[in-house]
Structures are given as C-alpha cells and as structure tokens.
Design a protein around this motif. Structure first.
Motif, short mmCIF file in Angstrom:
data_model
loop_
_atom_site.label_atom_id
_atom_site.label_comp_id
_atom_site.label_asym_id
_atom_site.label_seq_id
_atom_site.Cartn_x
_atom_site.Cartn_y
_atom_site.Cartn_z
N ILE A 79 -26.06 -16.33 57.35
CA ILE A 79 -24.80 -16.63 58.03
C ILE A 79 -25.01 -17.03 59.49
O ILE A 79 -24.35 -17.94 60.00
CB ILE A 79 -23.83 -15.43 57.92
CG1 ILE A 79 -22.45 -15.77 58.50
CG2 ILE A 79 -24.40 -14.20 58.59
CD1 ILE A 79 -21.71 -16.83 57.76
N LEU A 80 -25.96 -16.37 60.20
CA LEU A 80 -26.20 -16.71 61.60
C LEU A 80 -26.76 -18.12 61.74
O LEU A 80 -26.35 -18.89 62.62
CB LEU A 80 -27.15 -15.70 62.24
CG LEU A 80 -26.54 -14.33 62.59
CD1 LEU A 80 -27.62 -13.37 63.07
CD2 LEU A 80 -25.46 -14.48 63.66
N THR A 114 -13.68 -10.02 60.63
CA THR A 114 -13.19 -9.35 61.85
C THR A 114 -13.10 -10.33 63.00
O THR A 114 -12.13 -10.33 63.77
CB THR A 114 -14.12 -8.18 62.23
OG1 THR A 114 -14.25 -7.30 61.11
CG2 THR A 114 -13.56 -7.41 63.41
N THR A 115 -14.10 -11.20 63.15
CA THR A 115 -14.09 -12.17 64.24
C THR A 115 -12.98 -13.21 64.05
O THR A 115 -12.41 -13.70 65.02
CB THR A 115 -15.44 -12.89 64.36
OG1 THR A 115 -15.70 -13.61 63.15
CG2 THR A 115 -16.56 -11.90 64.59
N ALA A 129 -7.71 -13.08 54.66
CA ALA A 129 -7.70 -12.09 53.57
C ALA A 129 -8.76 -12.42 52.53
O ALA A 129 -9.47 -11.53 52.03
CB ALA A 129 -6.32 -12.06 52.92
N LEU A 130 -8.90 -13.70 52.20
CA LEU A 130 -9.90 -14.10 51.20
C LEU A 130 -11.32 -13.92 51.71
O LEU A 130 -12.21 -13.51 50.96
CB LEU A 130 -9.66 -15.56 50.79
CG LEU A 130 -8.41 -15.82 49.93
CD1 LEU A 130 -8.18 -17.31 49.75
CD2 LEU A 130 -8.55 -15.14 48.57
N ILE A 131 -11.55 -14.23 52.98
CA ILE A 131 -12.88 -14.02 53.58
C ILE A 131 -13.24 -12.54 53.54
O ILE A 131 -14.38 -12.16 53.24
CB ILE A 131 -12.92 -14.55 55.03
CG1 ILE A 131 -12.85 -16.08 55.05
CG2 ILE A 131 -14.18 -14.07 55.74
CD1 ILE A 131 -14.05 -16.78 54.46
N ARG A 132 -12.25 -11.69 53.80
CA ARG A 132 -12.48 -10.24 53.78
C ARG A 132 -12.89 -9.79 52.37
O ARG A 132 -13.79 -8.97 52.20
CB ARG A 132 -11.22 -9.52 54.25
CG ARG A 132 -11.40 -8.03 54.48
CD ARG A 132 -10.29 -7.44 55.33
NE ARG A 132 -8.96 -7.69 54.77
CZ ARG A 132 -8.07 -8.52 55.32
NH1 ARG A 132 -8.36 -9.17 56.43
NH2 ARG A 132 -6.89 -8.70 54.76
N GLU A 135 -16.49 -10.91 51.63
CA GLU A 135 -17.49 -10.03 52.26
C GLU A 135 -17.66 -8.73 51.48
O GLU A 135 -18.78 -8.26 51.25
CB GLU A 135 -17.06 -9.71 53.69
CG GLU A 135 -17.29 -10.84 54.68
CD GLU A 135 -16.87 -10.45 56.08
OE1 GLU A 135 -17.56 -10.84 57.03
OE2 GLU A 135 -15.84 -9.75 56.23
N THR A 136 -16.52 -8.17 51.05
CA THR A 136 -16.56 -6.88 50.34
C THR A 136 -17.23 -7.01 48.98
O THR A 136 -18.04 -6.16 48.58
CB THR A 136 -15.13 -6.33 50.16
OG1 THR A 136 -14.49 -6.26 51.44
CG2 THR A 136 -15.16 -4.94 49.54
#
Length: 403
Positions: A79-80, A114-115, A129-132, A135-136
């Motif tokens: 990701i970075l 979060t960012t 919401a979908l990105i969260r 990640e989970t």
C-alpha cells in the motif's frame, strides 16, 4: 520552534511538477529532507491542513484514483509503494496533496479508511464504508473493483443528466434572449413612433410598453441579479436546517410529474448503495445508515431513517418499507422476496436496473414534450408583443380609411 505542515513543490527527473505535504520547522529543514536523486526542490511554504480537509476533486479524478489503486493492489504492490506511485502519476494538485498526506498517515501506522475520514468531500460515505470493510476482511481488491463500478455508474448518471439537460438549456436561454431582445430593442423602436402619433393606446399596448420601459432600467437588472442571488443564498441557508430542508424537499416531491422523477432518482441511489454495501458484507444497520446519506433528499432520508430504527428493533425490512406511503409497491414486494430468499443484494440490483430504465424513460418523455411547449410559449410572447404594437397602427389605419 514547533513543527508545522509545509506544502512543497518539486520536479521529478521526467520534468513533472509534484506537490506534497511534510512536517517540519523551517523551509531550509524541508529542503534538506527532500534531497533525493530523482527530485528537484522548487519551493515550500506553511500550509493549513483544514484547507485540504475541506477541498474537493472532480468526479473523474476520484474514479481514476480508485481504478489505479485497484490495479496496483491487485498486482500485489504494498500500500505504501502504491501510494507513492499514485502520487507521482496524479496530475491533479489536490489529489497529490491528499495522497501525500495519506501516505504520511499510513507510515505512522494509521489505516487507509481512517485517513480517508479526513476528506469527506472527496471520499463519499459509501466509499469510506467499503474501504473499511475491505481492510477488515482483507478483500481490498474486489472492494476496490466494486467501488470503481459504483463510481462509473454514478458518472454515467451524471453524464446522462447533463446530456438530457443540455439541449433544453440552450432552448431556454435562446427563448429568454428572444424575449429580452423583443422588449429591449423592438418594442422601444415602435414606442417612439406611437408616442409621436399621439393616439389613445389600447390597454394591452400600454402594458407591453410599460414592461419594456421597466426592463430597460438599471433597477430591473439590479432587482433580477441581486434578487436571484438573495433567493439562492436564502435557500442554501435554510437547507442547513434539516427540518426546513425536509419541508423543501417534500414540496419538490409534490411537483406534478417531476416529483415522481425526483423520488425515483433518490430511491435508485439509495437502492444501488444498499445493494453494494450488503454484497460487500457491511452489517445491515450500518448499510442502511450509509445508504440513507446518498438519497439527496432530506424528506426521503427522514422516512427511510425509520426503517433503520425498526430494523434495530428486529422489524423486517419488508414491514419497515410498507410503512412509507411514497415507496413503490414493486420495491416493497421485491424486498420481501429478497429477505425470504436471502438474496437481498441481487434483488436490489434488479430493482435498481428497473428504476434506471424508468428514470431514462421519464426524462426522454419530458424532453420530447418540452421542445414544442417552449416553442409555443416563445411564439405566444412574440405574437402578444407584435399584436400590442400593431393594434394602434391598425386602429389609426381604420380611422383614416373612413375619411
């Protein structure tokens, strides 16, 4: 000296200009920290993050960002590293600053979801919401693909709306220009002639001449410009109050013919969002909350909020939707089928396709009716204006022919 954020400007070895954010104490400190073989420092200045948090980007820029991020993550790039590539590839200054800030936050151990919360005007609530969820669950790639499809769908709706309103807008502007031209140039020419004749003018002629006289004053333009601006600002101010916004949106839904179109558009956006969220594995209550924010109509949002409250009490969606009188029967029954079969997201997708077809049909039908109506309206104004001008002339001609 305390640390603060600086916005810096650099050029890479390909000559592209890049903007980014970095914490530091002085400009010289920033310059030293940015010394890299492939970057050429140009400038740096203090920057207030609140300005960036309130910024927006074009919808196509967000689609491109999401599509590129999806491709990079799918290719197995960390990701970075993906963020660094996105920063270098982006051509939009705002998105460069956003990606630069997000990369710094990720380096500090924060999550990408979060960012994104810092940029609500760039990343919609459905997006975050979908990105969260991605990640989970660890399924970021399919989530990003879904997001790209969702954004492209919205872009298609926006483009279709623009195309649908482009021609009518031209016709309306042309109609207004014709009417203004008649009252500001044609009528005054005949007004001078009629005043020289010194005859008793018909009521219709007096009204038209008075309107023409008023329209050629600075007071008319000041009233129109400042009145329009005042009305726009007042409505925007009133809409900040949810209750007032709901009343205004409720009145919009009662407009004959158009109210049904606006209702269908709002429900289509709600259903589409809810379908994607449920398919991605977002919990039902959160899905209802997030989807509710996409309706674009406070009145509908308030009514749909009751469905979420009922669901929290264990009431089925079918029963919750039945309580809202404006919801189409087909949608209610399809939700009942979705609940009973456990295929809610697929059923909602079918309903959304039906709504899209209905919206397109109603808009096309409206445009088909609009063109002749505008032509008739402009023709009526022109005929009335010409009639008011020629009535005195005809009257004088009749009186002269009697001698």
């Amino acid at each position: 000296m305390s640390m603060q954020y600086f916005m810096y400007k650099v050029k890479d070895d390909a000559g592209r200009t890049l903007y980014g954010l970095i914490e530091g104490q002085t400009k010289d400190d920033i310059k030293k920290r940015l010394r890299r073989p492939n970057l050429f420092f140009i400038s740096a200045r203090p920057y207030h993050l609140q300005k960036l948090f309130k910024s927006r980007v074009k919808f196509q820029t967000l689609i491109m960002f999401t599509n590129r991020l999806s491709s990079l993550i799918e290719a197995g790039i960390p990701i970075l590293s993906a963020m660094d590539i996105l920063w270098r590839q982006s051509e939009d200054q705002t998105i460069q600053l956003v990606v630069s800030y997000m990369k710094r936050q990720l380096e500090e151990g924060n999550k990408i979801s979060t960012t994104m919360e810092y940029f609500p005007r760039i990343f919609p609530v459905v997006y975050r919401a979908l990105i969260r969820v991605g990640e989970t669950s660890g399924a970021m790639t399919p989530i990003l693909r879904k997001l790209t499809e969702f954004l492209e769908y919205k872009a298609k709706i926006i483009l279709r709306t623009k195309k649908a309103t482009f021609y009518p807008s031209i016709v309306v502007v042309f109609s207004v220009l014709v009417i203004l031209g008649m009252f500001m140039f044609v009528v005054p020419t005949f007004q001078k002639l009629l005043l020289k004749l010194d005859v008793d003018l018909p009521v219709l002629t007096k009204v038209i001449l008075e309107i023409s006289t008023k329209m050629r004053t600075w007071g008319f333009f000041i009233t129109v410009v400042f009145g329009g601006m005042g009305l726009y600002m007042t409505l925007n101010y009133l809409r900040r109050n949810p209750r007032v916004a709901a009343k205004i949106d409720g009145m919009v839904l009662k407009i004959p013919y158009f109210g049904h179109i606006f209702l269908t558009i709002s429900l289509s956006q709600y259903i589409r969002s809810l379908s994607i969220l449920l398919e991605a594995g977002v919990p039902l209550i959160e899905s209802l909350t997030v989807a509710n924010s996409t309706t674009g109509n406070q009145k509908i949002a308030q009514e749909l909020d009751g469905i979420k409250n009922d669901a929290e009490q264990g009431v089925s969606l079918y029963e919750g939707f039945k309580k809202i009188k404006d919801i189409p029967v087909m949608l209610i029954e399809m939700i009942g089928i979705g609940e009973s079969t456990g295929m809610m997201s697929q059923i909602l997708e079918k309903v959304n396709r039906h709504f899209d077809e209905e919206i397109e049909y109603n808009i096309d039908r409206f445009l088909t009716m609009l063109e002749p109506l505008l032509i008739i309206f402009v023709g009526f104004i022109v005929i009335i204006t010409l009639l008011s001008i020629y009535l005195p002339v005809i009257s004088i001609w009749d009186s002269l022919s009697g001698y």
